[in-house]
Design a protein around this motif. Sequence first.
Motif: not given
Length: 1470
Positions: A458-470, A476-478, A494-495, A514-520
């Motif tokens: 349950g420990t949060e070990i990192s925070l990912v922030t993505g950007n989209d110019v559209d 959304s993240y997975s 979402y966070s 770990v592969t983080v995927r951000a999609t619009d």
Amino acid sequence: MDRGSPTLSATVTVKVKVLDINDNSPVFKKNSYTVEVSEDAAESFQVLQVSATDTDDDLNGKVLYFLSQEAHGAFAVDEETGLITTSAPLDREKIASYSFQVFAADLSPAAPRNSSAQVTVTILDVNDNVPFFIQDPLIIEVSSRRSQRVLATMKAEDKDFGANGSVFYRFATSVKGFSINSLTGEIQATEPLRDLTQAQRTLIVEAMDQGSPAQSAQGVVVIYVKEVEYNGIRFSRNARDVSIQENAVKGTAVARAQAEYPDGTQKGISYSLFSGNKKQVFSISSSTGEIWVQSSQGLDFEDTPRLRLVVKAETVSSMSFMAVNLILQDVNDNLPRFQLQNYVTYMKETQGYEMPIIQVVAEDVDQGQNGQVTYSIQSSSLSGLFKIDPMTGSITTAAIMDREIFTKTKLVVTATDRGSPRLSGLATLTVIIVDQNDNSPTIPLPQEVRIPENTLIGTEISLVTGNDVDSSPALSYSLQLDPTALGKFGIHRYSGGVSLTGPLDFEEKTWYTVTVRATDSQQQTEANITIVVEDINDNAPAFTHDLYQITLPEHTPPGSAVITVTATDRDSGDNGKITYRVMSSTQEGFYINPSNGTLFINHRAEFDPERPAVNIIIEARDGGSPPLSSLTTVQVQISDVNDNTPVFHQSEYRATVSEDTIPGSTVLTFEAFDSDLSRENCGFDFAMASGNEGNAFQIESSVRFLEGRGFQTVGTLLLAERLDFESKPLYNLTVVVSDRGVPQRSSSVAAVITIADVNDNPPVFTRAEYTVSLSEGAASGTEIMRLTATDPDSTPYAEVQYTISSGDEVNLFSIDQWTGALRLEETLDREHQSIHTVIIQATDGHGHFALAPVIIEVKDVNDNHPFFPVEVLTASIRENQPANSVVTVLHAIDHDTGVFGQLKYYMVERSGKGKDNFVVDQSSGEIRSKITFDYEKVNSFNFEALAVDSGNHSATVTVQVFVTGEDEYNPLFTSTEFSFEVPEGAKKGQSIGQVQAQDEDGGVDGVVLYSLTSNSPYFDVNKTNGVIFLKLDSSSSSSGSSRAKRETRVMTLDVKAHGLLDTSRSTTAQLSIDVTNTNFGLTADVNILLIIIIAVSLGVIILLVVLAVVIFLVKTRRQKKSHDTGNRTPASETALKKLDECPSGPGGDNIYHQTLPGYVADQGGAGGGPYPRGGSLDPSHSSGRGSAEAAEDDEIRMINEYPRVASITSSMQEHISARGPDSGIQQDADQLSDISCEPAALEGSTWFKGKKLGGSLSGTLLSGQLPVYRDEGVGYLGISRGLNISLPKDYPFPEDGKPSVDGSLTAIVASDEELRGSYNWDYLLNWCPQFQPLANVFTEIARLKDETTQQSQNPRQPFQPKPKLDPKPRIDPPPLITSVAHPGAMTVPPKVPVIGRTFPHLSSLRRSPISHEGSISSAAMSPSFSPSLSPLAARSPAVSPFGVNQGPSASMISTREPSLEQSPDHEMRI
């Protein structure tokens, strides 16, 4: 809230913000708008305010307005407010209304939505057009001498609408003597024209519309009176056309108008512009008449391309008018105008090159090149992204658009015409780029994350922030986890927060990617995060195996490595460092390396069968604190070494196998031995290394108990496939035995298998079929060919012998038994048989054989001479036929085939006139005429024709060609009028005069017959000699009027002279007969005649009743007698009985046949008519044997063309069975050549219902008459006093089997006509023999004695028909003459001849002079029969003093079809 007691809880506030999406379209307040605008509205006039609302938020709810191109540039809309204004002058006369759409679109960057409303703008009319006269001035001339109601009509047009365009007419000033219709403009004279004293009258007509204010125009009507001389001024013409440019400057000369007096002088004339110069554009010189431009403001080609000026010339006493029509020439004075001033279009970003966006359209009202428009885009910073087609105005992309660079752009589009100078118009194009989700999100690269393996879940070990110019949608993240990381990590959708979701174990995995995927939702991006797990000492060393087993070969030297054991510690660093040591061993002599775990032996290894294995315990310990350890066991197996090779007991193996041995049989058994002791090294297997072609054998290894040696492994060689000695007689096999040791050792041995042959193959010919050609002239003994057959078996099964199996029944061929040489034994005849098929048998003498057909084609040699089937070929041709007409065809027969059977035809040189008048086609044999013949000049030709084959063999035939006449001339009376007088007291039959006519035609066409055109009750004419005779007594009545006798009474008749045929020419003459001395035509005579007719009719009726009673009694008696006799005398139907049952049509009236006693025409059938002369049935088409051939040919055609009747009733079968033996001749019941009146299939005994005999006979023949069979379809012919019985198509056969002679000359001459002396002997020139039809001939043949059958002892015993067991109808064989069998035809056994009923009263009649015992052969009849058909084919006359010369014979009689009642179940085919 927890579940403790007491329950504890906490609260938190959650705020949810709903983000807007563009899910609503702009909505207009109304779906359609209608507005009216006056056509004189100025530019930028406010027409309509439209408004649309969008409930979305921000840009999704902001609205942009634009118009469709149907606005044609006349209107514009404010993009932001929706205010629609005019953008160009309006003209109702050009466009009365506009209908276009106004669009409202939101400004959503990604998915803009729009809606539209329909706008209809009606242009209100303004009275801006002046009435315009169609013709002005109107010059007319009238005559004072004529009264005219309407002198002229002035017609004016107004382009305005309604009252503005309604025109009324009136005179500008009051005019005496004229009036004008205010509606139509018709000008009428109110006073007589003769009162006009002036030579010219000028009327000024004013046309005014009903607008407000009203517009008016004036026109001139000039009336000239023809009768009054006009001396005033006048223009030389009423109108002239002048061209002028629309931009002509002031002072430009236009034209010069000149009027003059009749004498040509022009003094005292002043000029002015009467009308057409409303805007004062032009000026005119009052003295010279010159017209020039005063102001160019009123000249506009686009508004008014044509102008009309009315020039007025006047003097003190007169005036004149002329129209100057000004044709404006276009100049480039109008700018191109776009349909819309502001274009708005949407396009999606990322669209490719050359993608169409919009098409702009500009119009230029100028003409020609001045109105041709080209398009361009004004240069700007973004204009390079687009390009425009200069001709069509289609705008396309020149680059890929990216909304992230710019959201919209405005382009200035220019439309330039091609005039001089060039003019251009501008329009603005707003291109809005619609955002597309074409950019992938981006994720900043994160740092490495390090966590200990005992981190809490349950420990949060990192925070990912993505950007989209559209612009949208939200990201959304997975996580994409490999199988080792599943369940251990998670991410907030979402966070983007990454947390631990499962326990970690450094020993299991020290790091994770770990592969983080951000999609619009369409585009996506991925980034990898490395998570490093830090170790703690929580794992003891672990061996890879709990037990290690190793085999150590015997004789291994000391110091050799035995095995390396491996232990692993999942910890790292010192926690994972491992050392090894030997804890214990069952045998001394082993030690281990402490660092790598390798076990060594320190002495030589020896194999001990009693203790073959050694167990060693080894420990592994790590360097942790405290240290952890583990144990394992190593088992060392001392193994035997394979150092001996297996050996076979024999050095070579041999066996013999028959080729018919069945698969699975044992061929050989192999044995071997090995000196090694261990089971693995001394065990062995057998296999075949080579020589096993086709896998014919297989070897099996098995363990068997052998006496004295115990259990041993042996190899068994088995037969796997069928053997074939002919394919392979010997096999050399190499058999290998291999032990199971390592390395494997083996040895081999040879096995020779010999195959024994059996006789299992038949001989085989070299070919399946032999074909050879042999000349029919080959001599006996000629070797035709040699056949060869081979047998693959070995001796003695391979010796082949040859014989002829079949196909040589007459021993034409022979074959050598051993060589297969086929020889000819007898000479061949191709005409008898062209192909021989001989079956040759080849045998090996032991039950096997083969067959091969030998087809011997016999080549033809020219050993047959051509021949004609007749000696004399008779043909006919009508006179007047054109040259090159076909007369007949030569046909010779040559039994040779091929080139030797091809004949050529020639005309013999000694043919005389025939060679000059005819020509023969060498190939086809057609004889054609060279000239046109005239029957009256020459009517017959004789010449010889020749048929020659390729071998120069020939045959000749005599050709007789008769020219048949045509009716070319009309009969001519000796006088056109004849007058006769009936003497007093003349009796019935008395001649009162004779008419005569002659016909220049020859032959039958020259015969003249006479008849009255209308029937007369008092007179008749002899048909042959033209004698007029009385039909009644001419005695005068004593009670007749004396006054009637004193008066001369004349009867007028028309007599006609004509030929024998219905189509013959005829002539009519008038016949006047004086009947003064008779009571003809008087009333009393008519009454007496009526009484006589009634009396005779009653007598005839009584006679018919008596005859009917007699016939009924006779029939009843016959039926009773027939019933008593039963089936004992089933004789065939008699001719007398058939007369009652045969149908008959009404009597004919063919004059040609009426004049020939014993003959009558039939006109009762549908298809009747005389035979055409020269046709196929014309008896003149003879082949030297009369007309039987022609009748035969037609009957053969009928046999082949018409199918036989499907069924025959039982009564009909009995009748058929009584006909006679079946000798292969077509039976009567076949309905092919028998055209009698007997039906094909009827129910019961009813043949024909309701049919009566024609003529005056009813049921029986007159005494002395015999029914005659007629092939022309005329029926029976009587010979007593010319009485004829017409029975169409009825052919009863004479029961005595002999033909009648009713067609002879004796029968023809013995008639009333000849006895009275009135017979015309010219008719005898047309006599020709009569012939029986083919059916009668075959029937008589069937009655002859059959020499091949055994006759009954009692030949006169009637034939008793067999009782009918099978109700199926009898199917007769086909007629031999055609050799064509009917479908389903069966052979029928011959029948016992039957003796038919005879007629004693017919025995005294004349018989045919031809003997029935004659045996003269006839080459013209086919097929050949014995006895010959020639005596039966013709019915020759008793005496024949005349030869056949020309024309139709006496047998050319109209034919009729029998009038049968059709039944749905039965039919008759002829």
